[in-house]
Design an enzyme around this catalytic site. Structure first.
Site, mmCIF file in Angstrom:
data_model
loop_
_atom_site.group_PDB
_atom_site.id
_atom_site.type_symbol
_atom_site.label_atom_id
_atom_site.label_comp_id
_atom_site.label_asym_id
_atom_site.label_seq_id
_atom_site.Cartn_x
_atom_site.Cartn_y
_atom_site.Cartn_z
ATOM 1 N N TYR A 75 112.365 -69.498 45.044
ATOM 2 C CA TYR A 75 112.290 -69.925 43.645
ATOM 3 C C TYR A 75 112.566 -71.428 43.529
ATOM 4 O O TYR A 75 111.865 -72.137 42.820
ATOM 5 C CB TYR A 75 113.299 -69.132 42.800
ATOM 6 N N PHE A 127 88.065 -85.951 28.658
ATOM 7 C CA PHE A 127 87.540 -84.637 29.013
ATOM 8 C C PHE A 127 87.905 -83.686 27.868
ATOM 9 O O PHE A 127 88.849 -83.948 27.133
ATOM 10 C CB PHE A 127 88.174 -84.193 30.335
ATOM 11 N N ASP A 128 87.153 -82.570 27.705
ATOM 12 C CA ASP A 128 87.382 -81.765 26.493
ATOM 13 C C ASP A 128 88.799 -81.201 26.357
ATOM 14 O O ASP A 128 89.364 -81.228 25.274
ATOM 15 C CB ASP A 128 86.288 -80.697 26.277
ATOM 16 N N ASP A 218 93.340 -89.840 34.728
ATOM 17 C CA ASP A 218 92.973 -88.426 34.778
ATOM 18 C C ASP A 218 92.217 -88.314 36.098
ATOM 19 O O ASP A 218 91.044 -88.676 36.204
ATOM 20 C CB ASP A 218 92.101 -88.060 33.573
ATOM 21 N N ALA A 220 91.189 -86.021 38.320
ATOM 22 C CA ALA A 220 90.570 -84.787 38.843
ATOM 23 C C ALA A 220 89.608 -85.039 40.010
ATOM 24 O O ALA A 220 89.599 -84.301 40.984
ATOM 25 C CB ALA A 220 89.858 -84.040 37.717
ATOM 26 N N LYS A 261 89.637 -79.348 41.294
ATOM 27 C CA LYS A 261 88.521 -80.245 41.600
ATOM 28 C C LYS A 261 88.791 -80.851 42.977
ATOM 29 O O LYS A 261 88.669 -80.164 43.968
ATOM 30 C CB LYS A 261 88.383 -81.322 40.512
ATOM 31 N N HIS A 453 80.553 -70.999 22.445
ATOM 32 C CA HIS A 453 79.687 -70.866 23.623
ATOM 33 C C HIS A 453 80.116 -69.758 24.576
ATOM 34 O O HIS A 453 79.312 -69.214 25.294
ATOM 35 C CB HIS A 453 79.546 -72.207 24.364
#
Ligand SMILES: *Cc1c(COP(=O)(O)O)cnc(C)c1O
Length: 461
Positions: A75, A127-128, A218, A220, A261, A453
Site C-alpha cells: 500500500y 485537449f477535450d 500536457d 501525453a 499514450k 457521440h
C-alpha cells in the site's frame, strides 16, 4: 544505427497474438443496424482494424510484461513506485511526481488546486478533457495556436506552436494575476497531433517569465514531439530523443501526463510539479479520490509497465517506425485523393469529410457517413470528430449548429498493427473513394443530453 534501406521495418517481432475474427460485408451491414449506426456500440470482436483511438490500446513489450510480474503491491512505499518515480524524474526532471489512474485525473487535481472561477488557462490547444476540467472549475480555457495550426491544408513543420503575439495579448487582456499557468500540449492532439518546436517553447517561456506565470506541459505524446524536433528543427539532429525531452522539460515548471499514450501502457498517468506547496495540496486531493501518493489509483504492476514503457518510447527506431507508419497511411490516403490534415501528425491521420463529401451538409454528418462506410466496407473502426461529437445547440432557437470541421480520425495504436493491416486500410479506402458520391447523410433519432457521440442512434437518409 540508421538503416540505409528505404523500408522502415517494425523494430520488433511478435511474441503473442490476438486473433481477429473475420466478418463479411453482409455481417457488418447487420451489425451496423443493430448498433444504430453508432460505432461506439459495435463490439470490439466485430472490428477488423480498430483505429478508434491510440489511447491505452497499444501492445506492451515482453520487458513490460516481465516487469509487471515484479509489481510490488504494498500500500505504501512500494518498490514499483520507487522505480516509476526514478524513471519519471530522470526523463522529466521535475521535483514532485504524483501518479494518477490516467491523464484526466492529473488534470482534475491540478486545476482544482490552481483555479478560481476568475482564472484563465492558456494553451496552444486544450485537449477535450483538459478543457472540460478547466471549465468544471468555472475557469476559462483559451487556445492560442498559430493560424497555420487551424488551416488543415497548410504545410508547416510545427503546426502545434503557440502564437507568441496572441500569448502576449492574452496576458495583457486577462491580466497575469488571473493566469495561474500556461500550458503547451505536446504534440497538439486537437490540432491533428502536430508538434511544438523547441524554439517556440523557449519563446513562450521567456514571455511567461516576465509575468511569473509557470509553464506546464500536457506531455501525453512528448516522445513523438521530440522525434519531430530531431527530424525538423535545426541543431537537434545529433541529439538523442532523451536529451531533447530533457531540454524541453527544463523550460517547464510541471506537467500532466496520460501514460496511455507515450507511456506505452494500457492505463495510468501522472502529475509533476517543482512547487513544494502545490505538491502538498495535490497529494492531499490525490488521497481523497485516487489513493495514497505512492500508487495514486494504480496497481504496482501498472507503475512497472509505465516505468519500462517510458524508457522504450525514447528508442529512436521505435519512433521512426511509429511516425513512418502514420505518414505512410497519410500519404497513401492523400495520393488516392482524400483531403487530410497536412502534414500527417504523430499518432493519427485526419480526413476532412466536409471537403470529401460536399453533397452531404454538415448537419447530415459527413464524418459519420464516412466512418460508417469504412466499417461497412472494411470492418475498420474510426471516430467522427465533427458535428456529431462537437456540434452545439443554439441557446435561443434550440437549433443544431454544425462544428467548425467535419473530420474522421484514424488513430494508430502503438506497436499493434503490421504493414499489411495498413495496406488493407488503404485498399478499402480506394474503393470508398470511387463510390463517395453515393454515400448518404445521417439523421440522429435518439440522443442523450451530454456527450451524444457515445450513445446517439442514427438512421441513414
Ligand atoms: C489522452 C489525453 C489526455 C487525457 O488523458 P487520459 O489518460 O485519457 O485521461 C490529456 N491530454 C492529451 C493531449 C491527451 O491526448
Amino acid at each position: 544505427m540508421k538503416s540505409t534501406f528505404r523500408t522502415v521495418i517494425e523494430p520488433f517481432i511478435i511474441k503473442t497474438v490476438e486473433p481477429i475474427k473475420m466478418t463479411t460485408v453482409d455481417d457488418r451491414v447487420n451489425i451496423l443496424k443493430e448498433a444504430h449506426y453508432n460505432l461506439f456500440k459495435v463490439k470490439a470482436q466485430d472490428v477488423l482494424i480498430d483505429l478508434l483511438t491510440d489511447s491505452g490500446t497499444g501492445a506492451m513489450s515482453s520487458n513490460q510484461w516481465s516487469a509487471m510480474f515484479r509489481g510490488d503491491e504494498s500500500y505504501a512505499g512500494s518498490q514499483s513506485f520507487q522505480r516509476f518515480e526514478a524513471v519519471v524524474k530522470n526523463i522529466f526532471g521535475f521535483k514532485h511526481i504524483i501518479p494518477t489512474h490516467q491523464g484526466r485525473a492529473a488534470e482534475r487535481i491540478l486545476f482544482s488546486v490552481i483555479c478560481k472561477p476568475t482564472s484563465v488557462i492558456l494553451n496552444n490547444s486544450h485537449f477535450d478533457t483538459t478543457r472540460a476540467n478547466v471549465e468544471f472549475q468555472g475557469a476559462k480555457a483559451i487556445d492560442l495556436v498559430i493560424d497555420e495550426g487551424l488551416n488543415p491544408q497548410k504545410i508547416h513543420p510545427f503546426k502545434g506552436n503557440m502564437d507568441v503575439e496572441k500569448l502576449k495579448k492574452a496576458i495583457l487582456h486577462y491580466g497575469a494575476e488571473n493566469i495561474p499557468i500556461c500550458m503547451l500540449t505536446i504534440t497538439n492532439n486537437t490540432g491533428g497531433g502536430q508538434p511544438v518546436s523547441m524554439q517556440n517553447v523557449r519563446e513562450v517561456k521567456q514571455i511567461l517569465n516576465q509575468y511569473d506565470i509557470p509553464l506546464y506541459f500536457d506531455a501525453a505524446r512528448f516522445a513523438e514531439n521530440a522525434f519531430f524536433i530531431k527530424e525538423r528543427e535545426q541543431g537537434y539532429d545529433e541529439k538523442s530523443i532523451k536529451e531533447i525531452v530533457q531540454e524541453m522539460m527544463t523550460y517547464g515548471d510541471g506537467c500532466t501526463m496520460s501514460a496511455k499514450k507515450d507511456g506505452m501502457a494500457n492505463i495510468g498517468g501522472f502529475l509533476c510539479t517543482n512547487d513544494d506547496a502545490l505538491a502538498q495540496m495535490e497529494k492531499e486531493l490525490l488521497i481523497l479520490t485516487e489513493g495514497f501518493p505512492t500508487y495514486g489509483g494504480l496497481a504496482g504492476r501498472d507503475l512497472e509497465a509505465i516505468a519500462v514503457g517510458l524508457e522504450e518510447v525514447l528508442d529512436e527506431s521505435y519512433l521512426q517506425y511509429r511516425i513512418a507508419e502514420t505518414r505512410y497511411l497519410g500519404e497513401h490516403l492523400s495520393a488516392i485523393g482524400f483531403p487530410i490534415i497536412q502534414p500527417p501528425g504523430g499518432h493519427a491521420v485526419y480526413i476532412d469529410a466536409k471537403t470529401l463529401l460536399k453533397h452531404i451538409p454538415p448537419l447530415q454528418f459527413p464524418g459519420q457517413s464516412l466512418s460508417v462506410e469504412m466499417y461497412r466496407a472494411g470492418g475498420i473502426r474510426t471516430v467522427e470528430i465533427g458535428s456529431v461529437g462537437f456540434g452545439k445547440v443554439d441557446q435561443n432557437t434550440g437549433a443544431d449548429l454544425p462544428s467548425e470541421m467535419e473530420l474522421v480520425r484514424l488513430a494508430i495504436p502503438r506497436r499493434t498493427h503490421t504493414q499489411s493491416h495498413i495496406d488493407y486500410v488503404v485498399e478499402v479506402m480506394k474503393e470508398i473513394y470511387e463510390i463517395k458520391n453515393e454515400l448518404s447523410g445521417y439523421k440522429i433519432v435518439k440522443q442523450p443530453k451530454y456527450l451524444r457521440h457515445f450513445t446517439a442512434e442514427f438512421i441513414p437518409l
